[in-house]
Motif scaffolding. Sequence first.
Motif, PDB file in Angstrom:
ATOM      1  N   PRO A 296      47.428  31.977  44.230  1.00 14.91           N
ATOM      2  CA  PRO A 296      47.891  32.060  42.609  1.00 14.91           C
ATOM      3  C   PRO A 296      48.707  32.994  42.741  1.00 14.91           C
ATOM      4  O   PRO A 296      49.748  32.995  41.761  1.00 14.91           O
ATOM      5  CB  PRO A 296      46.471  32.194  42.071  1.00 14.91           C
ATOM      6  N   SER A 297      48.620  34.143  43.213  1.00 17.63           N
ATOM      7  CA  SER A 297      49.802  35.435  42.952  1.00 17.63           C
ATOM      8  C   SER A 297      50.809  35.226  43.096  1.00 17.63           C
ATOM      9  O   SER A 297      51.930  35.640  42.596  1.00 17.63           O
ATOM     10  CB  SER A 297      49.075  36.479  43.384  1.00 17.63           C
ATOM     11  N   SER A 299      51.992  31.464  43.809  1.00 21.14           N
ATOM     12  CA  SER A 299      52.332  30.190  43.308  1.00 21.14           C
ATOM     13  C   SER A 299      52.775  30.285  41.619  1.00 21.14           C
ATOM     14  O   SER A 299      53.342  29.511  41.090  1.00 21.14           O
ATOM     15  CB  SER A 299      51.358  29.104  43.293  1.00 21.14           C
ATOM     16  N   SER A 300      52.216  31.226  40.785  1.00 20.49           N
ATOM     17  CA  SER A 300      52.379  31.387  39.396  1.00 20.49           C
ATOM     18  C   SER A 300      53.758  31.894  38.999  1.00 20.49           C
ATOM     19  O   SER A 300      54.206  31.477  38.065  1.00 20.49           O
ATOM     20  CB  SER A 300      51.334  32.613  39.057  1.00 20.49           C
TER      21      SER A 300
END
Length: 333
Positions: A296-297, A299-300
């Motif tokens: 997530p860190s 892909s965000s």
Amino acid sequence: MNFRTIILIGGVGIVLHGCTSIDRFNSDSVKNFTSPQELIVQKNINAANGRAKEYVYSWGAKQSNKEPQSLYPRKHLNSYCSAKGGKFSVLHKSSMSLVKNQWDKKLLSTYSSVKQGIGAYKCVQSDGQSWIVSIEPVAERKLDDGSDARMVALQTKIMTALDAQKFYSSANSSNTPAAKKTTANNQTAKNTPSKTTTPKEVEVKKEAKEAEAKKETKPTPPLPVKQSASVVETPQQQQLKYYVSARRDLNKGTNQVAACNNAQRAYNFGKLHGSNAANVYAESGVLVARCLTSVPSYSSRFSNSKGQAVKILQNLTNNHNHAGAKHMLRQIK
């Protein structure tokens, strides 16, 4: 053979001499490349060993109507960016810090055919992906054919935003007049004796120096100076290094953002020549897709990270028949 025929043959020879084979600068000629690094390699924008390549930036007064070759690297990358529906713009201006000869640097700075094609450029593609390319002059010389043509050696590299910021910040700060003036002032201050020193202090220092000179001291032999060998990595070696680092950290679950950045760097090199290069490129793509779907860190940063991962996996599946990409594509869908 009459005089007119001789002139015609000679003119053709001048046009062909020293020219680089360059395709037309349009989107159709570059749209099939999978990355800007693959474009650089396949279009021979750098020399065969990956180092700087020479381009004519001035044909001289007799051939002033000819297009300078020094704009070719920028035009190729601009065309590739346009083929991806992207916007190509200047990110950092060049201070020509890699040109060591000051006369060469001064000469190059007077030609728009050089200044308009160097520096760092950023492309933001329509799919959200972005990349940065650095085009820097290294040296300048006159063409060895008796003409007035002059050459500039250009080094073209794909950089991350952090690498570009470090390089151009360092290069520009070392070339600013204020920095040079400060250095000169500091050196002058070191060499200028203090005006507040009294005559008595001067006499005491003089006596101390004379006493020191009378002492018999054994000279200290100079220490051997180690010569550091400069090793230039090939694009294949750089790609493999980034891939190995990314795979190691992702498997350990540590430094995941840095690992994803390294995976993206490896993938951006594209499919290079070599026995293992195609496999490294494909495996790097799978790592990037993994980052886009499970970190997530990382892909965000992207508006449609899952969609981009699917595009990468489909490319590896269709063009490389990669089993891992097929398996991961089925899991995502």
